[in-house]
Design an enzyme around this catalytic site. Sequence first.
Site, PDB file in Angstrom:
ATOM      1  N   ASN A  14      11.148   5.252  -1.466  1.00 56.74           N
ATOM      2  CA  ASN A  14      10.706   3.912  -1.119  1.00 56.74           C
ATOM      3  C   ASN A  14      11.778   3.147  -0.513  1.00 56.74           C
ATOM      4  O   ASN A  14      13.026   3.359  -0.488  1.00 56.74           O
ATOM      5  CB  ASN A  14      10.362   3.228  -2.238  1.00 56.74           C
ATOM      6  CG  ASN A  14       8.993   3.765  -3.004  1.00 56.74           C
ATOM      7  OD1 ASN A  14       8.427   4.738  -2.285  1.00 56.74           O
ATOM      8  ND2 ASN A  14       8.613   3.333  -4.160  1.00 56.74           N
ATOM      9  N   HIS A  33      14.729   8.318   1.727  1.00 53.81           N
ATOM     10  CA  HIS A  33      14.395   7.839   3.102  1.00 53.81           C
ATOM     11  C   HIS A  33      15.086   6.555   3.637  1.00 53.81           C
ATOM     12  O   HIS A  33      14.274   6.077   4.613  1.00 53.81           O
ATOM     13  CB  HIS A  33      12.780   7.872   3.170  1.00 53.81           C
ATOM     14  CG  HIS A  33      12.160   8.989   2.678  1.00 53.81           C
ATOM     15  ND1 HIS A  33      10.892   9.289   2.195  1.00 53.81           N
ATOM     16  CD2 HIS A  33      12.607  10.223   2.540  1.00 53.81           C
ATOM     17  CE1 HIS A  33      10.562  10.610   1.956  1.00 53.81           C
ATOM     18  NE2 HIS A  33      11.726  11.338   2.286  1.00 53.81           N
ATOM     19  N   PRO A  80       0.810  -1.194   0.005  1.00 53.01           N
ATOM     20  CA  PRO A  80      -0.081   0.124  -0.082  1.00 53.01           C
ATOM     21  C   PRO A  80       0.758   1.275   0.028  1.00 53.01           C
ATOM     22  O   PRO A  80       1.875   1.100   0.517  1.00 53.01           O
ATOM     23  CB  PRO A  80      -0.721  -0.009   1.286  1.00 53.01           C
ATOM     24  CG  PRO A  80      -0.109  -1.136   2.230  1.00 53.01           C
ATOM     25  CD  PRO A  80       0.730  -1.926   1.137  1.00 53.01           C
ATOM     26  N   ASP A  81       0.380   2.229  -0.572  1.00 56.49           N
ATOM     27  CA  ASP A  81       1.138   3.548  -0.316  1.00 56.49           C
ATOM     28  C   ASP A  81       0.624   4.334   0.948  1.00 56.49           C
ATOM     29  O   ASP A  81       0.154   3.500   1.867  1.00 56.49           O
ATOM     30  CB  ASP A  81       0.811   4.517  -1.666  1.00 56.49           C
ATOM     31  CG  ASP A  81      -0.434   5.101  -1.686  1.00 56.49           C
ATOM     32  OD1 ASP A  81      -1.561   5.017  -0.748  1.00 56.49           O
ATOM     33  OD2 ASP A  81      -1.002   5.777  -2.764  1.00 56.49           O
ATOM     34  N   PHE A  82       1.133   5.443   1.155  1.00 52.09           N
ATOM     35  CA  PHE A  82       0.646   6.268   2.299  1.00 52.09           C
ATOM     36  C   PHE A  82      -0.540   6.964   2.266  1.00 52.09           C
ATOM     37  O   PHE A  82      -1.394   6.783   3.470  1.00 52.09           O
ATOM     38  CB  PHE A  82       1.870   6.956   2.841  1.00 52.09           C
ATOM     39  CG  PHE A  82       3.301   6.253   2.971  1.00 52.09           C
ATOM     40  CD1 PHE A  82       3.497   5.554   4.145  1.00 52.09           C
ATOM     41  CD2 PHE A  82       4.115   5.970   2.036  1.00 52.09           C
ATOM     42  CE1 PHE A  82       4.431   4.673   4.316  1.00 52.09           C
ATOM     43  CE2 PHE A  82       5.205   5.005   2.256  1.00 52.09           C
ATOM     44  CZ  PHE A  82       5.472   4.707   3.360  1.00 52.09           C
ATOM     45  N   ARG A  83      -0.672   7.833   1.417  1.00 53.91           N
ATOM     46  CA  ARG A  83      -1.775   8.700   1.503  1.00 53.91           C
ATOM     47  C   ARG A  83      -3.116   8.566   0.605  1.00 53.91           C
ATOM     48  O   ARG A  83      -3.908   9.408   0.505  1.00 53.91           O
ATOM     49  CB  ARG A  83      -1.147  10.211   1.263  1.00 53.91           C
ATOM     50  CG  ARG A  83      -0.204  10.385   2.233  1.00 53.91           C
ATOM     51  CD  ARG A  83       0.609  11.933   2.101  1.00 53.91           C
ATOM     52  NE  ARG A  83       1.391  11.774   3.168  1.00 53.91           N
ATOM     53  CZ  ARG A  83       2.580  11.603   3.219  1.00 53.91           C
ATOM     54  NH1 ARG A  83       3.026  10.643   2.360  1.00 53.91           N
ATOM     55  NH2 ARG A  83       3.575  11.774   4.268  1.00 53.91           N
ATOM     56  N   CYS A 104      24.680  -1.583  26.605  1.00 52.08           N
ATOM     57  CA  CYS A 104      23.874  -0.577  26.028  1.00 52.08           C
ATOM     58  C   CYS A 104      22.139  -0.928  25.938  1.00 52.08           C
ATOM     59  O   CYS A 104      21.216  -0.585  26.465  1.00 52.08           O
ATOM     60  CB  CYS A 104      24.262  -0.474  24.688  1.00 52.08           C
ATOM     61  SG  CYS A 104      23.268   0.851  23.760  1.00 52.08           S
ATOM     62  N   ASP A 126      11.367  -0.091   0.086  1.00 52.48           N
ATOM     63  CA  ASP A 126      11.188  -1.563  -0.253  1.00 52.48           C
ATOM     64  C   ASP A 126      12.138  -2.456  -0.931  1.00 52.48           C
ATOM     65  O   ASP A 126      12.287  -3.605  -1.327  1.00 52.48           O
ATOM     66  CB  ASP A 126       9.656  -1.650  -1.060  1.00 52.48           C
ATOM     67  CG  ASP A 126       9.626  -0.906  -2.247  1.00 52.48           C
ATOM     68  OD1 ASP A 126      10.706  -0.570  -2.932  1.00 52.48           O
ATOM     69  OD2 ASP A 126       8.684  -0.471  -2.603  1.00 52.48           O
TER      70      ASP A 126
HETATM   71  P1  OAD Z   1       2.206   8.897  -0.885  1.00 56.75           P
HETATM   72  O1  OAD Z   1       1.348   7.714  -0.634  1.00 56.75           O
HETATM   73  O2  OAD Z   1       2.153  10.471  -0.238  1.00 56.75           O
HETATM   74  O3  OAD Z   1       1.798   9.231  -2.533  1.00 56.75           O
HETATM   75  C1  OAD Z   1       1.643   8.260  -3.521  1.00 56.75           C
HETATM   76  C2  OAD Z   1       1.044   8.886  -4.787  1.00 56.75           C
HETATM   77  O4  OAD Z   1       1.216   7.743  -5.588  1.00 56.75           O
HETATM   78  C3  OAD Z   1      -0.103   9.314  -4.763  1.00 56.75           C
HETATM   79  O5  OAD Z   1      -0.144  10.747  -5.541  1.00 56.75           O
HETATM   80  C4  OAD Z   1      -1.069   8.581  -5.301  1.00 56.75           C
HETATM   81  O6  OAD Z   1      -2.081   8.987  -6.085  1.00 56.75           O
HETATM   82  C5  OAD Z   1      -0.070   7.684  -6.343  1.00 56.75           C
HETATM   83  N1  OAD Z   1      -0.423   6.449  -6.853  1.00 56.75           N
HETATM   84  C6  OAD Z   1      -0.646   5.250  -5.836  1.00 56.75           C
HETATM   85  N2  OAD Z   1      -0.765   4.042  -6.803  1.00 56.75           N
HETATM   86  C7  OAD Z   1      -0.662   4.391  -7.887  1.00 56.75           C
HETATM   87  C8  OAD Z   1      -0.574   3.849  -9.189  1.00 56.75           C
HETATM   88  N3  OAD Z   1      -0.836   2.412  -9.381  1.00 56.75           N
HETATM   89  N4  OAD Z   1      -0.266   4.513 -10.283  1.00 56.75           N
HETATM   90  C9  OAD Z   1       0.013   5.980 -10.163  1.00 56.75           C
HETATM   91  N5  OAD Z   1       0.130   6.578  -9.201  1.00 56.75           N
HETATM   92  C10 OAD Z   1      -0.099   6.030  -7.931  1.00 56.75           C
HETATM   93  O7  OAD Z   1       3.558   8.062  -1.090  1.00 56.75           O
HETATM   94  P2  OAD Z   1       4.839   8.925  -1.011  1.00 56.75           P
HETATM   95  O8  OAD Z   1       4.812  10.160  -1.856  1.00 56.75           O
HETATM   96  O9  OAD Z   1       5.988   8.269  -1.509  1.00 56.75           O
HETATM   97  O10 OAD Z   1       8.067   7.646   4.540  1.00 56.75           O
HETATM   98  O11 OAD Z   1       4.964   9.385   0.520  1.00 56.75           O
HETATM   99  C11 OAD Z   1       6.292   9.901   0.856  1.00 56.75           C
HETATM  100  C12 OAD Z   1       6.905   9.495   2.284  1.00 56.75           C
HETATM  101  O12 OAD Z   1       5.851   9.717   3.146  1.00 56.75           O
HETATM  102  C13 OAD Z   1       7.232   7.925   2.084  1.00 56.75           C
HETATM  103  O13 OAD Z   1       8.835   7.961   1.892  1.00 56.75           O
HETATM  104  C14 OAD Z   1       6.977   7.812   3.629  1.00 56.75           C
HETATM  105  C15 OAD Z   1       5.827   8.625   4.019  1.00 56.75           C
HETATM  106  O14 OAD Z   1       6.026   9.396   5.377  1.00 56.75           O
HETATM  107  C16 OAD Z   1       8.717   6.463   4.699  1.00 56.75           C
HETATM  108  O15 OAD Z   1       8.526   5.366   4.038  1.00 56.75           O
HETATM  109  C17 OAD Z   1       9.684   6.350   6.053  1.00 56.75           C
END
Ligand code: OAD
Length: 391
Positions: free
Chosen positions: A127, A146, A53-56, A183, A129
Site C-alpha cells: 500500500n 511498492h 478502494p482496492d484495485f481488483r 530539466c 497510503d
Molecule cells: P487487490 O485489489 O488486487 O486485492 C485486494 C484483496 O483484498 C482482494 O483479494 C479482496 O478480495 C480483498 N479485500 C478487499 N476488501 C477487503 C476487506 N475489507 N477485508 C478483507 N479482504 C478484503 O489489491 P493488492 O493485492 O494490494 O499497485 O494489489 C497489488 C498491487 O496492484 C497494488 O499495490 C497496486 C496494484 O497495481 C500500486 O499501488 C502502485
Amino acid sequence: MGNESSTPVDDAVPPTTLHGRTIEAVARYIEEKDVHNIVVMTGAGISTSAGIPDFRSPETGLYANLARLNLPYAEAVFDISYFRTNPLPFYALAHELFPGKYRPTVTHAFISLLHKKGKLLQLFTQNIDCLEREAGVPGEKIVEAHGSFATQRCIECHTEYPDDKMKEMVMNKEVPHCVRKSCDGLVKPDIVFFGEALPEAFHQKRGLPARADLAIVMGTSLTVQPFASLPSFVREETPRVLINLERVGSFGSRPDDVLLLGDCDEGVRKFADALGWRDELEELWDSTNPNKDTKKKQQEPPKTRQEALDDEVEKLTRDIDASLKLSSQANERIRSELEKPSSTVTSDSQSPPNSVTRDEVTSDKVTTQAATDLVHVFPHLKEDRSDKPSL
Ligand code: OAD
C-alpha cells in the site's frame, strides 16, 4: 507466482505445528511458543474500510471503474511510459489518495499492536497510503514494497522535489515539474510503477519470511509479483494465516495454513479476542481517531463502509474522467495546430505493458472499453459538470 501447489489441503490431514487449523489454535501457539518473529504481508484490502478502494474487487475496485474511462487500459494510471505522456490521471488519483485524508483501520491498529507487544519482525505492504505509519508502526518495521508518497523526484534527472511543494501541487491539482528549470522533467512520488524496480529495502529484507515463526497475510489478491511470492518463502512447518475476503495464492495448501475468509477488520478482532487483546486493540484504534473528541462527529450518522467506498470510487472516476477529457482536448488542439489527423489519446495507448520490472500481474489483464461519454455509466457526471476539477 510461487512454486507451490494451490490444492487445498485435506481437512483430515492434521496440522504439524498447530493444535488445530483455527485462529484460537494460532493464538495458543503464539502464547505457548512465545512467538515474536511475526511477518505480516498486506495489500489494499486492509484499507477499504478507511474508504480507499482496492484495485481488483469486481464492483468497487479501482481498475474495474477505471476500465470504463478513456484510459488505454486500467493499469495505465500506474504505468511509467503512460505517465510520461499523460501524468494527469495519476495526479487526479494522487489528489484523492494523498496521505493525511484517511484514518487507519482496526487492521492497521492490529499490526501496530503486534509491534507494541514486541512480536512484529517485519511488515511488507503493497500500500501507498502510509496508514501503517499513522497507526504507529515505526518506519524500520515497514517495507513499502511498492513505494509511497513519502518522497518524490524528477523522473528524468532524479533530483528530489521538496515535500511541502509536492503537497501544495497535489492539493491544487497541478502537475509538478523538476526544480531545475533546464530539466523541467515530470516529478513523481517514489511509488513503484509498472516498469520500475522495487525499493532496495524489499530486496534486502525479502529473506525475512523464511525466518518467521508466523506469517499473517491480509487484504491482498497476491496477483502482483514479486510481492506475491513472499508467502511461499515461509518455512513449510511455520503457520500461515490468511485474513481476506477470498482465498488467494497457495493458501490452504499447507497443513498449518489457517484461513479466515471474510472482512479483515472482523478477522483481526476475532484474532485479538483469541489472544485476549481485544480491549487494547480497540483502545489503540480509538487513539487514531482525530475526531474522537468532537461532538460534531457524534451527531453525524457514520457512513457504512460500502457508502464510503461508493463515494470514493465515484469521486475518483469523476476526477480522472475530467483530467482525461482535458488532456484529450489539449492533445486535439495540438494535433489540429500541427494539421495532423487525430487518432488516439497517446502514442502508447494500444497495449498494456509487457516488460514489467515491478509487476508481473498474474491475473488476467483488465480490458478497457474506451468510452467517449460516460454519462450513461455515471449519471452523476451530468449534474456535476459545472464543478469539475481543473486538473
Ligand atoms: P487487490 O485489489 O488486487 O486485492 C485486494 C484483496 O483484498 C482482494 O483479494 C479482496 O478480495 C480483498 N479485500 C478487499 N476488501 C477487503 C476487506 N475489507 N477485508 C478483507 N479482504 C478484503 O489489491 P493488492 O493485492 O494490494 O499497485 O494489489 C497489488 C498491487 O496492484 C497494488 O499495490 C497496486 C496494484 O497495481 C500500486 O499501488 C502502485
